[in-house]
Design an enzyme around this catalytic site. Structure first.
Site, PDB file in Angstrom:
ATOM      1  N   LYS A 186     102.719  31.787  87.242  1.00  0.00           N
ATOM      2  CA  LYS A 186     101.604  32.774  87.489  1.00  0.00           C
ATOM      3  C   LYS A 186     101.771  34.132  87.567  1.00  0.00           C
ATOM      4  CE  LYS A 186      97.637  32.803  90.518  1.00  0.00           C
ATOM      5  NZ  LYS A 186      96.952  32.382  91.923  1.00  0.00           N
TER       6      LYS A 186
ATOM      7  N   LYS B 110     105.886  28.185  98.594  1.00  0.00           N
ATOM      8  CA  LYS B 110     105.872  29.526  99.181  1.00  0.00           C
ATOM      9  C   LYS B 110     106.940  29.555 100.306  1.00  0.00           C
ATOM     10  CE  LYS B 110     101.470  31.562  98.745  1.00  0.00           C
ATOM     11  NZ  LYS B 110     100.307  32.207  98.937  1.00  0.00           N
TER      12      LYS B 110
ATOM     13  N   LYS C 175     101.456  39.365  92.470  1.00  0.00           N
ATOM     14  CA  LYS C 175     101.767  40.616  92.968  1.00  0.00           C
ATOM     15  C   LYS C 175     102.943  40.705  93.506  1.00  0.00           C
ATOM     16  CE  LYS C 175      98.052  39.925  95.753  1.00  0.00           C
ATOM     17  NZ  LYS C 175      96.986  40.079  96.433  1.00  0.00           N
TER      18      LYS C 175
END
Length: 354
Positions: free
Chosen positions: A217, A115, A220
């Site tokens: 993956k 991230k 969102k």
């Protein structure tokens, strides 16, 4: 108490639209687990700050997650549904766990590396310490089981490490206060305050991948809305996204081994299996040898059948924010009552005066 009372805890961040991966990987499991377990389900709004500090729509994002919980079938009266920030114990215990956890443990967390990307010096301290707050979320209620996807399993292992170190460091204090339980970890007897939480990972599609790239993956935050099926998508959008989903030129194999090296095919078969409550082998026994031009329409029908009732109910609930807020207030009060007991005992164990 001679053993830890079984308790399931999990949470979902209020960031972006919930999608099929959230439903199959988390929310549907939440619904199934409530039949035979005491469950606490949390909208982790404090975690949302690690992804983006300023959220203009945080209240409605929180309501949307809550609406999805309720629409999918979670019972907020028999179990607890609440938002994390309403219970101060999460932040207090997270600070204690920041002092328990070791820098080396945090440095091994692969999700932070993913991230934060290349510019880690600009990442927030909250993103780095995210696993300590996650451990606090779970252990504040002394939960014994957490339904997680593969990508969160490392964080759960860290939660166990934090619990174990706290138990060992404060073992005599725990014994003296009378709050502990005798457990065995491996071959080692421990007088523990916190349980060694166990992951619940099952089902044919524990990790749903992007419809545009089977190696990533479903997310969102993906820039392409075609990469995911949102829980609020209508039938037309579901159909469009599945028809446009990336595949390869070959037909479906008859055996699971034939999916090796074909991430997009594997992902679509896994989604079908999960929605139909079948194994991948069962799906391939039905569709093996056929082209995606046959399989995709069947997947569209299945997805629409499974998701339409949830979509309809979510929209109904979102039209009545007062009801959702009342559910959260009730759940927060009940969660806070449990958390307050834990924090009183933790303060006693540590030696804080209050």
């Amino acid at each position: 108490m001679t053993e830890f009372k079984p308790l399931v805890f999990s949470g979902v961040q209020p960031t972006g639209n919930l999608h099929l991966g959230n439903y199959l990987g988390a929310i549907r499991k939440f619904v199934a687990l409530q039949a035979n377990n005491d469950c606490i389900y949390c909208v982790v709004d404090m975690h949302a700050l690690t992804a983006q500090l300023v959220h203009e729509d945080m209240p409605n994002q929180t309501r949307s997650i809550t609406a999805a919980f309720l629409a999918a079938g979670i019972d907020p009266e028999k179990h607890i549904v609440f938002n994390q920030s309403a219970v101060p114990g999460h932040a207090e215990l997270a600070w204690i766990f920041n002092c328990v956890a070791r820098i080396g443990w945090m440095n091994r967390m692969t999700q932070f590396k993913d991230k934060a990307g290349k510019d880690r010096e600009q990442a927030s301290l909250g993103l780095y310490a995210y696993p300590s707050l996650m451990a606090a979320d779970i252990l504040l209620y002394r939960a014994t089981h957490v339904p997680v996807g593969d990508d969160q399993k490392q964080h759960l292992e860290l939660t166990r490490d934090i619990a174990m170190k706290f138990n060992l460091d404060y073992m005599e204090h725990i014994r003296r206060t009378g709050y502990g339980i005798d457990i065995t970890v491996g071959d080692e007897p421990v007088h523990a305050y916190f349980p060694m939480v166990e992951p619940l990972i099952d089902g044919p599609a524990p990790r749903v991948m992007s419809l545009r790239d089977g190696t990533k993956k479903m997310s969102k935050s993906d820039a392409s809305d075609l990469s995911r099926i949102n829980l609020l998508d209508d039938e037309e959008n579901i159909s469009k996204k599945i028809r446009k989903a990336k595949t390869d030129p070959d037909g479906l194999p008859s055996e699971i081994a034939g999916l090796a090296g074909r991430p997009e095919a594997d992902n679509l078969v896994g989604i079908y299996a999960a929605l139909a409550d079948k194994s991948k082998a069962d799906v391939l026994a039905e569709f093996g040898g056929q082209q995606f031009s046959v399989f995709k329409p069947a997947l569209v029908d299945l997805a629409v059948h499974a998701l339409s009732p949830i979509t309809t109910e979510m929209r109904r609930l979102m039209a009545d924010p007062g009801h959702i807020d009342a559910v959260l207030r009730d759940g927060s009060a009940r969660a806070r009552a449990r958390a307050d007991v834990t924090m009183k005992q933790v303060r006693d164990i540590i030696g804080f005066l209050y």
